[in-house]
Write a protein that holds these residues in place. Sequence first.
Motif, PDB file in Angstrom:
ATOM      1  N   SER A   2      53.777  41.795  48.152  1.00 27.41           N
ATOM      2  CA  SER A   2      53.232  41.256  47.095  1.00 27.41           C
ATOM      3  C   SER A   2      52.427  40.404  46.879  1.00 27.41           C
ATOM      4  O   SER A   2      51.825  40.068  46.221  1.00 27.41           O
ATOM      5  CB  SER A   2      54.400  41.024  46.302  1.00 27.41           C
ATOM      6  OG  SER A   2      55.138  40.208  46.916  1.00 27.41           O
ATOM      7  N   CYS A   4      49.487  40.118  48.192  1.00 27.35           N
ATOM      8  CA  CYS A   4      48.330  40.307  47.851  1.00 27.35           C
ATOM      9  C   CYS A   4      47.653  40.340  46.939  1.00 27.35           C
ATOM     10  O   CYS A   4      46.309  40.105  46.642  1.00 27.35           O
ATOM     11  CB  CYS A   4      47.788  42.404  48.052  1.00 27.35           C
ATOM     12  SG  CYS A   4      48.120  42.024  50.140  1.00 27.35           S
ATOM     13  N   ARG A   5      48.414  40.206  45.773  1.00 23.79           N
ATOM     14  CA  ARG A   5      48.290  40.585  44.506  1.00 23.79           C
ATOM     15  C   ARG A   5      47.361  39.046  44.257  1.00 23.79           C
ATOM     16  O   ARG A   5      47.112  38.932  43.104  1.00 23.79           O
ATOM     17  CB  ARG A   5      49.691  40.686  43.305  1.00 23.79           C
ATOM     18  CG  ARG A   5      49.686  42.134  43.316  1.00 23.79           C
ATOM     19  CD  ARG A   5      50.783  41.959  42.380  1.00 23.79           C
ATOM     20  NE  ARG A   5      51.933  43.067  42.067  1.00 23.79           N
ATOM     21  CZ  ARG A   5      53.118  43.593  42.657  1.00 23.79           C
ATOM     22  NH1 ARG A   5      53.156  42.490  43.435  1.00 23.79           N
ATOM     23  NH2 ARG A   5      53.777  44.357  42.820  1.00 23.79           N
ATOM     24  N   ASP A   6      47.925  38.242  44.677  1.00 24.28           N
ATOM     25  CA  ASP A   6      47.323  37.260  44.492  1.00 24.28           C
ATOM     26  C   ASP A   6      45.614  36.393  45.430  1.00 24.28           C
ATOM     27  O   ASP A   6      45.284  35.261  45.783  1.00 24.28           O
ATOM     28  CB  ASP A   6      48.333  35.589  44.453  1.00 24.28           C
ATOM     29  CG  ASP A   6      49.220  36.270  43.529  1.00 24.28           C
ATOM     30  OD1 ASP A   6      49.271  36.312  42.978  1.00 24.28           O
ATOM     31  OD2 ASP A   6      50.400  36.064  43.821  1.00 24.28           O
ATOM     32  N   GLU A  24      50.291  49.685  45.759  1.00 25.06           N
ATOM     33  CA  GLU A  24      50.399  48.886  44.437  1.00 25.06           C
ATOM     34  C   GLU A  24      49.803  47.453  43.805  1.00 25.06           C
ATOM     35  O   GLU A  24      48.221  47.819  43.366  1.00 25.06           O
ATOM     36  CB  GLU A  24      51.195  49.131  43.332  1.00 25.06           C
ATOM     37  CG  GLU A  24      50.647  48.814  42.288  1.00 25.06           C
ATOM     38  CD  GLU A  24      51.790  47.560  41.655  1.00 25.06           C
ATOM     39  OE1 GLU A  24      50.504  46.403  40.785  1.00 25.06           O
ATOM     40  OE2 GLU A  24      52.037  46.225  42.176  1.00 25.06           O
ATOM     41  N   PRO A  25      50.171  46.702  45.399  1.00 24.61           N
ATOM     42  CA  PRO A  25      49.533  45.614  45.271  1.00 24.61           C
ATOM     43  C   PRO A  25      47.883  44.928  45.538  1.00 24.61           C
ATOM     44  O   PRO A  25      47.452  44.362  45.239  1.00 24.61           O
ATOM     45  CB  PRO A  25      50.550  44.485  46.316  1.00 24.61           C
ATOM     46  CG  PRO A  25      51.816  45.528  46.528  1.00 24.61           C
ATOM     47  CD  PRO A  25      51.872  46.399  45.438  1.00 24.61           C
ATOM     48  N   GLN A  28      44.619  44.722  43.386  1.00 23.19           N
ATOM     49  CA  GLN A  28      44.041  43.857  42.940  1.00 23.19           C
ATOM     50  C   GLN A  28      43.274  42.887  43.668  1.00 23.19           C
ATOM     51  O   GLN A  28      42.466  42.445  43.590  1.00 23.19           O
ATOM     52  CB  GLN A  28      45.268  42.734  43.121  1.00 23.19           C
ATOM     53  CG  GLN A  28      46.254  42.805  41.913  1.00 23.19           C
ATOM     54  CD  GLN A  28      45.722  43.883  40.647  1.00 23.19           C
ATOM     55  OE1 GLN A  28      44.889  42.671  39.765  1.00 23.19           O
ATOM     56  NE2 GLN A  28      46.203  44.855  39.995  1.00 23.19           N
ATOM     57  N   HIS A  50      46.351  54.064  43.795  1.00 21.02           N
ATOM     58  CA  HIS A  50      46.333  52.459  44.002  1.00 21.02           C
ATOM     59  C   HIS A  50      45.023  52.234  43.951  1.00 21.02           C
ATOM     60  O   HIS A  50      44.944  50.974  43.585  1.00 21.02           O
ATOM     61  CB  HIS A  50      47.419  51.792  44.662  1.00 21.02           C
ATOM     62  CG  HIS A  50      48.357  51.867  44.026  1.00 21.02           C
ATOM     63  ND1 HIS A  50      49.292  51.964  42.695  1.00 21.02           N
ATOM     64  CD2 HIS A  50      49.821  52.823  44.430  1.00 21.02           C
ATOM     65  CE1 HIS A  50      49.759  52.735  42.356  1.00 21.02           C
ATOM     66  NE2 HIS A  50      50.793  52.645  43.526  1.00 21.02           N
TER      67      HIS A  50
END
Length: 222
Positions: A2, A4-6, A24-25, A28, A50
């Motif tokens: 998760s 990876c979203r940042d 999904e992450p 981004q 994704h």
Amino acid sequence: ISICRDLPNVEVITFSVNSISDLEPLSQCQNLSELYLRRNNIRSLEELLHLRALPRLRVLWLAENPCCGQDPQRYRRAVLHALPGLQRLDNQAVTEEELSQALVDGVEITAPPARRDVENGWAEPSESCAAGSTAEPGSQLLSCSLEETNKIQDELGTKAVPRDKYSSFSPGETDCNQKNRNNVLSAILLLMKELDAEGLEIVQQTVARRLQAFQKKELQEE
């Protein structure tokens, strides 16, 4: 993964030999160019949806995941059909001929269905899709989608699709297939508004290759 979203600016990610099942992450990571996911727990190729929004992705290593199935050729064509911008897949270079063939014959990866064939990584048809074919008349689906699509094209400054030409796209197809195709067209036109010059060039090159592949196939059939 998760985190990876940042990480929108990360360029290379190595997650091989883990228990990753959800990509999904990674959607981004707009600057991602190389992604290594060998030997994980990715059970369906639908997870590749994704990665479609990553304009710079050129290298993907997905081997030894359940989604690869038992047919290597079918698997590669499906992946390249979904991600035509790849230059290397599983440490093997993607040739122009292979890509052209994949764009024509590759399995279309769609949204996750209600049931999955876990053993070979290929999804069964969606129940909601089958039900949708009787929920609305095909003419209503076509009319609605044509109106929405032409509205988007007007915003983009492109030529509207004539009704007679649009209706000739799918004679004999099910309402569900018509709806899917129309939704894909609308989605593509919407996403084009979000692309920069580099992204549009990739789209242009991919469309040109696919058109050449279709023309080649038509000539062979003749």
